[in-house]
Design a protein around this motif. Structure first.
Motif, short mmCIF file in Angstrom:
data_model
loop_
_atom_site.label_atom_id
_atom_site.label_comp_id
_atom_site.label_asym_id
_atom_site.label_seq_id
_atom_site.Cartn_x
_atom_site.Cartn_y
_atom_site.Cartn_z
N ALA A 20 81.34 73.31 -46.36
CA ALA A 20 81.28 71.99 -45.42
C ALA A 20 81.84 71.92 -43.90
N HIS A 21 82.60 72.83 -43.81
CA HIS A 21 83.63 72.60 -42.80
C HIS A 21 83.54 74.00 -41.72
N SER A 22 83.47 75.18 -42.36
CA SER A 22 83.29 76.15 -41.29
C SER A 22 82.12 76.29 -40.46
N ASP A 23 82.01 76.94 -39.42
CA ASP A 23 81.07 77.18 -38.80
C ASP A 23 79.95 76.19 -38.52
N PRO A 24 80.36 75.02 -38.27
CA PRO A 24 79.31 73.82 -38.11
C PRO A 24 78.88 73.88 -36.48
N ILE A 25 77.43 73.71 -36.68
CA ILE A 25 76.64 73.58 -35.36
C ILE A 25 77.17 72.52 -34.52
N ILE A 26 77.23 71.59 -35.08
CA ILE A 26 77.62 70.35 -34.33
C ILE A 26 78.81 70.28 -33.41
#
Lengths: 597, 194, 104
Positions: free
Chosen positions: C93-99
């Motif tokens: 859920a937390h790492s590597d988010p595009i947004i």
């Protein structure tokens, strides 16, 4: 009863139901029964009613989709002004129907029918067990399911109406829609807690029963494939449902105690900042929900695969092709189903690395599915097939499930999922898996085991009308959805896409689908009539009407003894599908009979 | 027809039914609390600040001791049955139930204190997860106490007719009770100390 | 139960009491360490290691996992795998988010 242990047992066990000589009062025998066969029938009847109810909700929705804003003749007035004033459906009511159709079909219809009814009735008989391992727990799980169902139904009549945030109940919408105790979503959550508890008790019971109560000689590799399917399904239910229960508790806290587990800071609702503290994470719900709901897809499909495998082996009069690969495929499928969940969430802003991980696992999980389907197809090769009603449904299952599976691949790949996400394509895809897939499998099971349960067989002519009508209508309902979805029509539109330019060219399909749905309802009447008519007047048949090899046919009477299953506990000598064994008198060799040397 | 293996173990698995059943139940409980711990981690990682020292550590330490003690009394209640010492068993089982009561009373004091201070679940993310986790754990304690009380009062009659089966029941109830203890062993540092 | 067996079993009971004492001691240790105000990662590591030791003691001896049958371990092994998957969830859920990448 010579050993010391047994005499102890006889005096003290309160399970009077296990003693054939004692007559039970009506309510203990048929209502609060602990006998797995009665509980199986209870599950079956309740879930069939829920299936029909869920189907009716969809028929109402299809009116609005085919003729948006037009008054529903005659019936429309019945729903009252807060739902359908002058017979015209309100958007809120449409949303309620949508959310409850999904919930009822999945959690109150298909799963209880596939696992609760068939699992309960057939599994102990197929493994030569006197009952489930925990009969009282079994009863408790039925009544928890029943209570959950009642809560769900009652939610239609509370002031706020039923849940209306989709069967997936994504927050923040589900958190803020009619909050508090009188919002349908709260009732949905309470209902779900009951249903989840029921599934947990049931699955635990199945696993213990299958491991502990297998009769003498019935090794794991001699289990009928249906039992294997139920076994894996039970593990999925046991381990995947608790995270949703946790998520349900958290959402309940959000809605009743005012917490912000799923509400981010500074959330605007209707132009105002929500007074909650915020700090929550809406994505958390999606993760926890899909952690259950992807394995749930396999909970829906595996028992049906099991039923279809039984029927195909029986009606091709051949052993299943690749029994071992079927078994290992189903175990691997169950295992993998836990680590694919985020392919439902490609559009939530997950990074590319994580999307890549989940699309890889998703492609991997298609391998065991293809193995199973191929093995079943190859099983047909060279058989002299008997085309009776159960077999027709089982045969139709194969290509229908195939379409459902193959249309899933573009959704499992992040790139092609982006345009297809949340369109009718998704609806078409999973309905192909569940409706002409699973539900056909379940119908096959009903036609197949009806003689076991009643001692009479269902009418073939009515059955065939039911089959062909349903088969044609199913495709007329769901194939157009794939077309609409590829055109980009969103799945949640109240008017079926009237407002959108890109939807105009496929709008005419709405009417086609709706009419097909209503015609399909008419064909279901043939099933209902057949069911009740055959119950009383159907042709009486011998105990092993299909000349099958598995224990439920080979070693018991039809209908089985009222209390206890076998007059003598059978012993198993070989694998489950010994059909057309060379050198035998008959073309089938029951599991409990020794082969002629 | 009797259901086999309610008392003796099935030879090839080495287990009686209820023991396998309760372990499977515990696996599902692991997943339930696992999901809640995941939630805790996710919320904590996402929060700009996380409160420290808001909770009453001495009281919770006492409660930890109470629960650990109730675990040993539960084990002893089972062991006394294996040694056929019925009186001792009764004593230990009663102690287990009473320690459960003590745990809940102490917890109620803690809750009452929070409520009096206006520290309700909707006041912060920390309080929300604190009340949810401890509340759900408290429900598990109550569940265990109901089972133990049943075995203490009504269920005990079985000892006269089927001693082995009753011993099995106590063992199985014990497994659940220890699991509840085990959950608290994680809850205590996670909520109170970190 | 014969006396030899009883004697053997009484040894078990001594083990239970030892485990009980160890659990109490570990509780005191973990509380004491928490008053030292270690850095957050160190505090979390220490507290979780102690909690894991305590819970393994409970599981191994009170729940007699140490002498349990293979099948139970199999069930627990499956659970552990899926539990690990569940614990990865915050990472998903937390790492590597595009947004966040395109936000200045």
């Amino acid at each position: 009863m010579s050993t010391n242990h047994s005499s102890h047992t006889l005096e003290a066990v309160p399970h009077v139901d296990l003693h054939p000589h004692e007559e039970l009062p009506f309510w203990r025998k048929y209502i609060f029964s602990t006998d797995h066969k009665v509980i199986g029938i209870q599950y079956g009847i309740t879930s069939l009613i829920f299936l029909f109810f869920g189907f009716s909700l969809m028929m109402l929705m299809r009116w609005q989709l085919a003729y948006p804003g037009e008054a529903l003749p005659i019936l429309g007035k019945l729903f009252g002004d807060e739902r359908m004033p002058d017979g015209i459906m309100l958007p809120e009511f449409y949303n309620q129907l949508g959310a409850m159709h999904g919930t009822i079909m999945v959690f109150l219809g298909v799963v209880p029918l596939a696992v609760g009814a068939f699992g309960n009735y057939v599994v102990p008989l197929q493994i030569g067990a006197p009952d489930m391992a925990f009969p009282k727990l079994n009863m408790a799980s039925y009544w928890a399911y029943f209570t959950g169902g009642i809560v769900m139904l009652a939610s239609f009549f509370i002031p706020g109406g039923s849940a209306q945030s989709g069967w997936t109940s994504y927050p923040p919408l589900s958190d803020v829609t009619v909050p508090g105790l009188w919002g349908g979503q709260t009732w949905w959550l309470i209902g779900m807690v009951f249903l989840i508890s029921s599934s947990l008790l049931g699955s635990m019971n199945f696993i213990v029963t299958i491991i502990q109560l297998r009769t003498k000689g019935l090794t794991f590799m001699r289990l009928p494939f249906f039992v294997w399917a139920q076994f894996v399904t039970s593990f999925l239910l046991l381990l995947a449902f608790p995270p949703l229960e946790a998520a349900g508790v958290l959402q309940l806290m959000d809605r009743v105690a005012g917490t912000s587990f799923f509400l981010p800071s500074g959330l605007m609702v209707s132009g105002q900042i929500l007074p909650n503290t915020g700090g929550g994470n809406p994505l958390l719900w999606q993760h926890l929900f899909w952690f259950l709901a992807h394995p749930e897809v396999y909970v829906l499909i595996l028992p049906a695969l099991g039923i279809v495998a039984e029927i195909i082996a029986n009606n091709t009069r051949k052993p299943l092709w690749g029994y071992k690969s079927l078994v290992f495929a189903v175990i691997f499928l169950g295992f993998m189903s836990f680590i694919v969940w985020a392919h439902h969430m490609f559009l939530t802003g997950m990074g590319t690395a994580i999307s890549a991980f989940f699309q890889t696992t998703t492609m991997i999980i298609s391998i065991p599915s293809v193995i199973i389907l191929s093995a079943l197809f190859i099983s047909l090769h060279g058989g002299s097939i008997r085309f009776n009603t159960p077999m027709l449904f089982a045969l139709a299952f194969l290509p229908m499930f195939g379409i459902g599976g193959l249309t899933g691949l573009p959704l499992g790949l992040a790139a092609s999922d982006i345009p297809l996400h949340d369109t009718y394509y998704v609806i078409g895809h999973f309905h192909y898996v569940v409706a002409p897939g699973t539900i056909f499998g379940l119908f096959a099971g009903i036609y197949y085991w009806f003689p076991k349960i009643t001692g009479r067989r269902m009418n073939e002519k009515l059955g065939k009308i039911h089959f062909w009508g349903s088969f044609v209508c199913m495709n007329l309902i769901f194939f157009p959805m794939l077309i609409q979805g590829l055109a980009g029509v969103s799945r949640r539109l109240y008017d079926g896409g009237q407002q959108y330019a890109h939807a105009q060219s496929v709008l005419y399909l709405n009417e086609v689908m709706s009419i097909a749905a209503w015609v399909m309802a008419i064909f279901q009447l043939f099933f209902i009539v057949n069911f009740f008519w055959s119950r009383r007047k159907g042709e009486k048949v011998s105990a092993n009407v299909w000349e099958a090899t598995t224990l439920e046919w080979a070693a018991t009477t039809s209908p089985p003894l009222a209390h206890g299953n076998f007059s003598k506990i059978p012993e198993v000598h070989h694998g489950p599908y010994e059909y057309s064994v060379p050198g035998q008198v008959k073309d089938y060799l029951p599991q409990n009979e020794l082969a002629k040397a | 027809m009797e259901i086999p293996y309610t008392i003796t173990a099935r030879p090839d698995t080495g287990l009686f039914n209820a023991k396998l059943g309760v372990w499977l139940f515990l696996t599902s409980e692991v997943m339930l609390f696992g999901a809640l711990f995941t939630t805790y981690i996710l919320l904590r990682v996402g929060a700009p600040t996380w409160p420290h020292g808001e909770l009453d550590v001495p009281l919770a330490t006492l409660n930890t001791a109470v629960l650990i003690t109730s675990s040993i009394t539960m084990v002893m209640a089972w062991a006394s049955l294996v040694l056929k010492e019925w009186k001792k068993h009764k004593l230990y089982l009663a102690a287990t139930i009473l320690l459960g009561v003590a745990f809940l009373v102490i917890k109620a004091f803690e809750y009452g204190h929070h409520f009096a201070e206006g520290e309700l679940p909707n006041k912060s993310t920390f309080l929300a997860i604190y009340f949810t986790l401890t509340g759900l754990h408290g429900l598990h304690v109550i569940g265990g106490m109901i089972v133990n009380s049943y075995l203490f009062f009504m269920g005990g009659k079985m000892w006269k007719t089927q001693p082995e089966r009753f011993t099995n029941r106590i063992e199985v109830a014990g497994l659940y009770w220890h699991f509840v203890d085990l959950v608290w062993i994680f809850l205590f540092p996670v909520l109170y100390l970190l | 139960m014969d006396t030899a067996h009883t004697q053997e079993f009484k040894k078990h009971i001594r083990t239970y009491i030892l485990v009980f004492v160890a659990l109490l001691a570990l509780t005191i240790i973990t509380v004491t360490i928490s008053t030292l105000h270690l850095s957050v990662p160190a505090a979390i590591t220490v507290a979780l290691i102690i909690a894991t030791i305590k819970s393994s003691l409970v599981a191994s001896y009170f729940m007699h996992l140490i002498s349990e049958k293979k099948l139970i371990f199999l069930a627990l092994l499956i659970t552990v795998v899926f539990f690990v998957a569940l614990m990865w969830l915050p990472i998903f859920a937390h790492s590597d988010p595009i947004i966040y990448k395109n936000v200045p």
